[in-house]
Scaffold this motif. Structure first.
Motif: not given
Length: 172
Positions: A10-14, A41-45
């Motif tokens: 859920l975290v990944e898809e959303a 596997g992570a959100a990059c900013v």
């Protein structure tokens, strides 16, 4: 184990599908909307440089709370905890993250020179999920806007209604 896999999915898809995530770093007074990419596997900013988004409270090794919104309805889907990892400019992980971020950066002032500017003046962070999801709050998390001298409300010019009526009459 199954619920952990479902939460991770859920975290990944959303997060993949959402253009913005709301991030509240350690010690930050409020969450900020940040554009991001989901990569390995992570959100990059990217941020904290001239012309880029601020990253308050996000330091290497710090924790953050991320809230992901629905792309179509805008409502909150999931809230998850993350550990911020700052990527060293020029490293293999940094190059891979920047390649993804570069494709999603809108209205960049420097085009192809953007990665060099990011290496010199900005920080690239990976927000790695820790596996913990939070319950979504029942109420609104809306806050009053920060004070600003900017304004959007001004009286309309006196001649505007007459000008608009002339255009309507001309079309008939």
């Amino acid at each position: 184990m199954t619920s952990e896999l479902l939460e991770r999915a859920l975290v990944e898809e959303a997060t993949k599908k959402s253009g913005l995530i709301w991030v509240r770093g350690a010690g930050a007074p409020a969450a900020r909307a940040l554009w991001h990419v989901w990569h390995e596997g992570a959100a990059c900013v990217v941020g904290d440089g001239p012309g880029e988004q601020p990253l308050p409270g996000l330091a290497d090794g710090a924790t953050a709370e991320i809230t992901v919104r629905s792309k179509d309805k805008g409502g909150r889907l999931v809230a998850w905890s993350a550990k911020a990892v700052e990527l060293a400019p020029g490293s293999e992980a940094w190059e891979a993250a920047v390649a993804e971020l570069k494709g999603k950066r809108l209205n960049a002032p420097d085009g192809e020179a953007m990665p060099g500017r990011w290496a010199r003046e900005c920080r690239v962070l990976r927000l790695e999920p820790t596996g913990a999801t939070s319950d979504l709050p029942d109420g609104s998390l809306a806050e009053a806007p920060l004070p600003t001298p900017a304004t959007t409300r001004q009286p309309i010019p006196a001649a505007l209604p007459r000008l608009l009526l002339k255009k309507r009459r001309a079309k008939r």
